[in-house]
Design an enzyme around this catalytic site. Sequence first.
Site: not given
Ligand SMILES: Cc1cc2nc3c(=O)[nH]c(=O)nc-3n(C[C@H](O)[C@H](O)[C@H](O)COP(=O)(O)OP(=O)(O)OC[C@H]3O[C@@H](n4cnc5c(N)ncnc54)[C@H](O)[C@@H]3O)c2cc1C
Lengths: 597, 123, 236, 150
Positions: A13-18, A117, A237, A239, A249, A252, A283, A370, A401, A412
């Site tokens: 996973g390459a989102g914020g956490a990854g 918020f 949750q 939203h 979305l 907020e 929420r 959400h 997440e 949350r």
């Molecule tokens: C519209 C919206 C608005 C939001 N606004 C806020 C906000 O204002 N403030 C706040 O605190 N939070 C907010 N959130 C919540 C927050 O953004 C998310 O919970 C958070 O970004 C999740 O991050 P993550 O790193 O866990 O996952 P993600 O950023 O979703 O990353 C998941 C990663 O895992 C990878 N992945 C998934 N499955 C696999 C697999 N099987 N194999 C390989 N890779 C995989 C994906 O490619 C991706 O890179 C919002 C969420 C949404 C949807």
Amino acid sequence: MTQTHQHEVIIVGAGGAGLMAALYASRGADTAVLSKLYPTRSHTGAAQGGIGAALGNLEPDKVEWHSFDTVKGSDYLGDQDAIDYMCAQAPEVVYELEHMGLPFSRTRDGKIAQRRFGGHTNNETKQPVLRSCYAADRTGHMILQTLYQNCIKNKVHFYDEFHVLDLLMNDGVANGVVAVELATGELHVFHAKSVVFATGGHGRIWELTSNAYAYTGDGVAITLRRGLPAQDLEFFQFHPTGILKLGILITEGVRGEGGVLINGKGERFMERYAPTVKDLASRDVVSRSIYLEIRDGNGIKGDRYVHLDMRPEVVNHYAELDGRTLPDGTPYRVTGEQLLSKVPDIVDFCRTYLGIDPIKEPMPIQPTAHYAMGGIPTNVHGQALSDAQGTIVPGLFAAGEVACVSVHGANRLGTNSLLDLVVFGKEAGKMAAEYAKSADYKPLENNPTDFTRQQLDRILGKSGGEKVVTLGEEMKTKMMDDVGVFRTAEGMASAIEKMRELRERYKNVSVDDHGKRFNTDLLNAWELGCLLDVALATAVSAHARPESRGAHAREDFPKRNDAEWLKHTLAWMDGDQVRLEYKPVTITKYEPKERVY
Amino acid sequence: MASQVKPNFETTAWRFMRYSGILLIPLAWFHVYLQDVIVGVHAIDIDYVAVRLADAGWVTYNFLLLLFAFAHGMYGLRQVMFDLVHKPSTRRILSILMLIFWLVVSAIGATALAMGARPELVQ
Amino acid sequence: MLVYLKIYRYNPEAGRNVPSFDTYNIEAEPTDRVLDLLEEIKGHIDGTVSFRRSCAHGVCGSDAMRINGRNMLACKALVKDVGTEITIEPILGLPVLKDMIVDMEPFFNSYKSLMPFLINEDVPADGKERLQSPEQRERFDDTTKCILCAACTTSCPVFWSDDQYVGPATIVNAHRFIFDSRDQAANKRLEILADHGGAFRCRTAFNCTEACPREIHVTQAIAEVKNAITSGGVEH
Amino acid sequence: MAAPSTPLKNTVKGYATYMGREGHYAFLLHRLTGLGVLLFLTIHILDTATVYFYPSLYQHAIELYRATPFMLGEIGLLFAVIYHGVNGLRIAVTDMWLPKRWAIEKQRQAVRITLVVAILLWAPGALVMFYNMLLHNFHVDLLAFLPFGK
Ligand SMILES: Cc1cc2nc3c(=O)[nH]c(=O)nc-3n(C[C@H](O)[C@H](O)[C@H](O)COP(=O)(O)OP(=O)(O)OC[C@H]3O[C@@H](n4cnc5c(N)ncnc54)[C@H](O)[C@@H]3O)c2cc1C
Ligand code: HEM
Ligand code: SF4
Ligand code: F3S
Ligand code: FES
């Protein structure tokens, strides 16, 4: 032909956490990041409103207040040691993001700007507090970009468009993953000392959702299949403000800037449900209020939606009624231009998808699925846990997440997810590298790809079977109706039955595409399997909890029951049987009380 | 900040294209309008040219026109060539050929301008 | 309403190694996204149709494609805006791998060539934020919006011809740092952009700005970069 | 393996089929007119140079310019020089002094204005040239058809 790769730390996973985990892990160990999407496509990029931290840049704020708000927001289900840790780390990580280059919006004197918020308050005055650090209404986008940029700077190794399908374990120790390379369809085995899951949530279980197509719960499903538990899945949750029918979305932050919810009678109905903070209640409270209004026939034109109004004249009218002031004490006033500059993307969404200008017209909104509060159970170090006693799964970490620390408990607060990502992503990355340094590679099993092959071959071996979309649509509608904002025993029981039926029919699912290259058809089918698993575990976990707490609102049990149910759910899956256990909530300073906003 | 971005050939050329272009508006437009519209090809012959080229003012005018228009045009052509040819070595060879072509043609034009017409040699 | 779609198909694995078009007629609402139509086709008619997508609301940058001859995000193009006869093709200038899926590596490599990260190792002694006025922040706000969808770069005539041109997206992302008052490597970036394949290949064709789903003033950003170079660099 | 294509094919395909807006067509027209003018200019430098190098040839050249197809071409050339100039001015001024005007609405407008201005500047000259062509090559005097004509 299967290729095998070896890296000390594998991050899925390459989102914020990854990415945060990758930055920290790569400092101490040979690290690679696998992601099914290009990193910048991750769902973190969709986050809008901001990241919470008690910086006090505009008005007094305290880490303790942030902690308390989070505990209260979680309906006392959050673990207070973890919450304290997260809130205390918040200022530091926000500054760290700024140092990495994140372009936060700024105050007049050049500091990081903050906005109001839901659920975040000054504990003394009980009024909403300026705590959410933001970069216009694309905070998540900027976090994702900034972290990715820093990964490039630090030469982190990426495997882009590698879809992870299985977690490898040897003797209870995680030692790698199996992934399919989208471009070639080949399976790859990644042998590792530490595996970090950061795969995001599973909001695609529900019909109306703010979540991306990619939000299919892969991480939770994979670990469930490997015999590990999932925690607190019943807490999902909704939203309050998703665009009508689309679920996109509306942050907020719009209400933080003064927007108000209005029903079909033109009333600002949140005054009745949350007299103190009104539209900025947390929420779960707001979503339920909207549902109740709709049920009472107070939807707009009696229909299933209400209005979110951020026309400047309306904002100013209610700001005056509320006696709202700016930090310098002058009355709060906004112009259309100021609103546009604060939430430009929201304005763009409304123009594109609704054809309306929110500066001139109110926005039609509906609660939308959400955020998953539940997920892979972890401790504050991001280490995955295998039971109610807190036993660590060696080599396995989770953050973001997909993980359940639990800092969000039953509900949350806005801005706390982005915070969760960076705080625990960082911790998980550090710990994963540390662990990798002290551990050896656990040997791989003989045929590590067998389990994955089985799953794929079963789908590929069929033709003319059930369609993925048909099953998916049935799942989504059922979950929306019966495991949504309001729940009843009968509804959930029928949802459980339905999920079992769908999982049975899923065995007969078939796809049109039998090729290797970018077989998204096959992967969609595989993802549906994950969704169904998580949906079933969610419905069972929810059905077993006869109380209302946070996002889990029972019509048949409208009250919270701390005496019996102040505890976390753990769910294990074996075939279509779900086994539940419970573990206590960590309570340090804040004794559970009734929650009023 | 200490470091300064130094101009290179491409950046200088970019500015040249713009300034020469602006200069070419009076030069080229007037030239074309005068010869093609006001005088007209039917009124032009070598004697007419001879008269013009006997005038120092007109010679200077034409000289500037030749210099700017042809350099401007040839650099423009080089841009188009860069779009279509990507191998650095080929680009270099073609650039040199274009430079030579530019020099030769400009030299021919300039010589004629400087020396004037020779209607007396018409057989 | 009935919508008539013409979709580009290429998949050498399935013997379709000469690109061709398939046509589909489906029922749609005027407010449907083109992405919804593609999902409908993939889900119900032909699962082999391949394209990338994730967020479905124009923020992740997955689904840039040519719709009726013009680059757009399929999730931001509504039927009522593009009409009921819709031709869908992959973006132009990157190698097509399967249907609408192109090889994005060259695009990301170009992006990475311009040091897309803040360069400044000095942090305030108190560990807090560096200060930046709202005006300084505003200076590069526009270019922070980029989602790296490649709609701009693959609409650019110069890029079609010459893939050594870094392309508008790369310049946009360089702009984001060049004009960030906190960055200390602006002139280094400008030097790279002054070279062959840099900003001066842009012929102001403006397709990039028209194509950008984030409404970034791409050509303007490029012009600002060009001017920064010809005036000797920027100072913060 | 990727779908067969080359930069040249992409260029031709893009130039011909990309549904760009005003700017795209302005770019194509600017390039086309620039190259056209350059082609003419090169020939023109060389043929005019014959007045010194090979005066006898000059008359031949001029004869050629007087031929109908050439005269039509020159009417086109006039347009090319004018359009390229007006459009070049738009580019140069916006690029160097008004980069903020590189905004969608402003440019669409500016491109349309460029075309109108170019046509307005070109039309009188084109008419005169057309008149001359008919007069000299076809012995038709358009002015004679006007009620107040000669
Ligand atoms: C519209 C919206 C608005 C939001 N606004 C806020 C906000 O204002 N403030 C706040 O605190 N939070 C907010 N959130 C919540 C927050 O953004 C998310 O919970 C958070 O970004 C999740 O991050 P993550 O790193 O866990 O996952 P993600 O950023 O979703 O990353 C998941 C990663 O895992 C990878 N992945 C998934 N499955 C696999 C697999 N099987 N194999 C390989 N890779 C995989 C994906 O490619 C991706 O890179 C919002 C969420 C949404 C949807
Ligand atoms: C009349 C005044 C003129 C002006 C204001 C002008 C302006 C310009 C400008 C600004 C450019 C650069 C465009 C860019 O970088 O994108 C350009 C390109 C060009 N000009 Fe001119 N020009 C003029 C006359 C001419 C003449 C007389 C010729 C022919 C000799 C010519 C040939 C070209 C060519 C071939 C190009 C390159 C086109 C391309 O790259 O697409 N121009 N012109
Ligand atoms: S500048 Fe616009 S079009 Fe180009 S990649 Fe970024 S978002 Fe996409
Ligand atoms: S389309 Fe290309 S030529 Fe320049 S203005 Fe945009 S980069
Ligand atoms: S699907 Fe994310 S931009 Fe279209």
